[in-house]
Design a protein around this motif. Structure first.
Motif, short mmCIF file in Angstrom:
data_model
loop_
_atom_site.label_atom_id
_atom_site.label_comp_id
_atom_site.label_asym_id
_atom_site.label_seq_id
_atom_site.Cartn_x
_atom_site.Cartn_y
_atom_site.Cartn_z
N TYR A 71 0.31 -12.02 -11.06
CA TYR A 71 0.24 -10.80 -10.14
C TYR A 71 -0.82 -10.64 -9.32
O TYR A 71 -2.08 -10.65 -9.71
CB TYR A 71 0.69 -9.77 -10.85
CG TYR A 71 1.93 -9.84 -11.87
CD1 TYR A 71 1.74 -10.36 -12.94
CD2 TYR A 71 3.23 -9.30 -11.35
CE1 TYR A 71 2.94 -10.61 -14.03
CE2 TYR A 71 4.21 -9.75 -11.90
CZ TYR A 71 4.19 -10.29 -13.41
OH TYR A 71 5.45 -10.36 -14.11
N ASP A 72 -0.58 -10.12 -8.02
CA ASP A 72 -1.89 -10.05 -6.90
C ASP A 72 -2.22 -8.37 -7.05
O ASP A 72 -3.50 -8.33 -6.93
CB ASP A 72 -1.48 -10.33 -5.67
CG ASP A 72 -1.06 -11.87 -5.58
OD1 ASP A 72 -0.49 -12.13 -4.68
OD2 ASP A 72 -1.69 -12.68 -6.44
N TYR A 73 -1.58 -7.67 -7.28
CA TYR A 73 -1.84 -6.06 -7.04
C TYR A 73 -1.56 -5.40 -8.39
O TYR A 73 -0.39 -5.63 -9.04
CB TYR A 73 -1.15 -5.60 -5.91
CG TYR A 73 -1.65 -6.21 -4.47
CD1 TYR A 73 -0.73 -7.22 -3.91
CD2 TYR A 73 -2.96 -5.81 -4.08
CE1 TYR A 73 -1.31 -7.87 -2.87
CE2 TYR A 73 -3.14 -6.35 -2.78
CZ TYR A 73 -2.54 -7.36 -2.20
OH TYR A 73 -2.73 -8.07 -1.03
N TRP A 74 -2.24 -4.29 -8.58
CA TRP A 74 -1.83 -3.50 -9.75
C TRP A 74 -2.01 -2.02 -9.37
O TRP A 74 -2.85 -1.52 -8.75
CB TRP A 74 -2.98 -3.82 -10.98
CG TRP A 74 -2.90 -5.11 -11.39
CD1 TRP A 74 -3.44 -6.40 -10.77
CD2 TRP A 74 -2.15 -5.69 -12.78
NE1 TRP A 74 -3.03 -7.47 -11.69
CE2 TRP A 74 -2.32 -7.06 -12.85
CE3 TRP A 74 -1.59 -4.68 -13.69
CZ2 TRP A 74 -1.88 -7.75 -14.02
CZ3 TRP A 74 -1.19 -5.40 -14.94
CH2 TRP A 74 -1.31 -6.99 -14.88
N VAL B 20 -2.02 -2.59 0.57
CA VAL B 20 -0.85 -2.66 -0.56
C VAL B 20 -1.21 -1.77 -1.90
O VAL B 20 -2.42 -1.60 -2.22
CB VAL B 20 -0.66 -3.91 -0.88
CG1 VAL B 20 0.21 -3.94 -2.03
CG2 VAL B 20 -0.33 -4.83 0.21
N GLN B 21 -0.45 -0.76 -1.90
CA GLN B 21 -0.60 0.22 -3.31
C GLN B 21 0.56 0.21 -3.90
O GLN B 21 1.65 0.31 -3.68
CB GLN B 21 -0.87 1.49 -2.52
CG GLN B 21 -2.34 1.73 -2.05
CD GLN B 21 -2.58 3.10 -1.65
OE1 GLN B 21 -1.63 3.88 -1.23
NE2 GLN B 21 -3.81 3.62 -1.98
N ALA C 244 2.55 -4.10 -11.72
CA ALA C 244 2.01 -5.29 -11.10
C ALA C 244 3.02 -5.97 -10.16
O ALA C 244 4.16 -5.95 -10.36
CB ALA C 244 1.37 -6.08 -11.98
N GLN D 116 -2.38 2.04 -10.71
CA GLN D 116 -3.48 2.77 -11.49
C GLN D 116 -3.18 2.99 -12.98
O GLN D 116 -4.24 3.35 -13.65
CB GLN D 116 -3.92 4.15 -10.82
CG GLN D 116 -3.04 5.40 -11.20
CD GLN D 116 -1.70 5.21 -10.61
OE1 GLN D 116 -1.25 4.23 -9.79
NE2 GLN D 116 -0.74 6.20 -10.96
N ALA E 37 5.98 0.90 -4.26
CA ALA E 37 5.08 0.09 -3.52
C ALA E 37 5.05 0.67 -2.18
O ALA E 37 6.15 0.89 -1.85
CB ALA E 37 5.52 -1.44 -3.80
N ARG F 51 3.65 -3.08 1.68
CA ARG F 51 4.36 -4.45 1.79
C ARG F 51 5.84 -4.38 1.27
O ARG F 51 5.81 -3.48 0.23
CB ARG F 51 3.27 -5.30 1.11
CG ARG F 51 3.91 -6.78 1.09
CD ARG F 51 2.77 -7.57 0.29
NE ARG F 51 3.46 -9.25 0.33
CZ ARG F 51 2.79 -9.96 -0.28
NH1 ARG F 51 1.39 -9.62 -0.85
NH2 ARG F 51 3.28 -11.34 -0.42
#
Length: 121
Positions: free
Chosen positions: A108-111, A1-2, A95, A113, A23, A26
């Motif tokens: 939030y799970d992902y961040w 996931v990015q 995020a 840059q 994103a 996912r």
């Protein structure tokens, strides 16, 4: 996931910028997404969030100036920033997915840059 945030830059006070967060890996269309920012020497703070239904949340200091939106077909969230002030200078992070208290970074799970926004006076 990015999550990839872009669109930052240098702008004069009173100007506008639009940040994007793309994103990949996912589908986030069923989840909330958020924007946070962190200025030098300060803690990361909540800026805005949007649920999958399109409900929006804003920090008091950006209400009326920033607008969050999303394009689920593109898996992208936007932050339109207007009437920018020097105190808006910070690295802006997107995020997701968010669950629970959208105002908290821990929701939030992902961040991404981060993208630098600099507002000159």
């Amino acid at each position: 996931v990015q999550l990839q945030a872009f669109g930052g830059g240098l702008v004069q006070a009173g100007g506008s910028l639009r940040l994007s967060c793309a994103a990949s890996g996912r589908t986030f269309s069923r989840y909330a997404m958020g924007w946070f920012r962190q200025a030098p020497g300060k803690e990361r703070e909540f800026v805005s969030a949007i649920t999958w239904r399109g409900n929006t949340y804003y920090a008091d200091f950006v209400k009326g100036r920033f607008t969050i939106s999303r394009d689920n077909a593109k898996n992208t969230v936007y932050l339109q920033m207007s009437s920018l002030k020097p105190e808006d200078t910070a690295v802006y992070y997107c995020a997701g997915p968010g669950a629970g208290n959208y105002y908290s970074q821990y929701a939030y799970d992902y961040w991404g840059q981060g993208t630098q926004v600099t507002v000159s006076s």
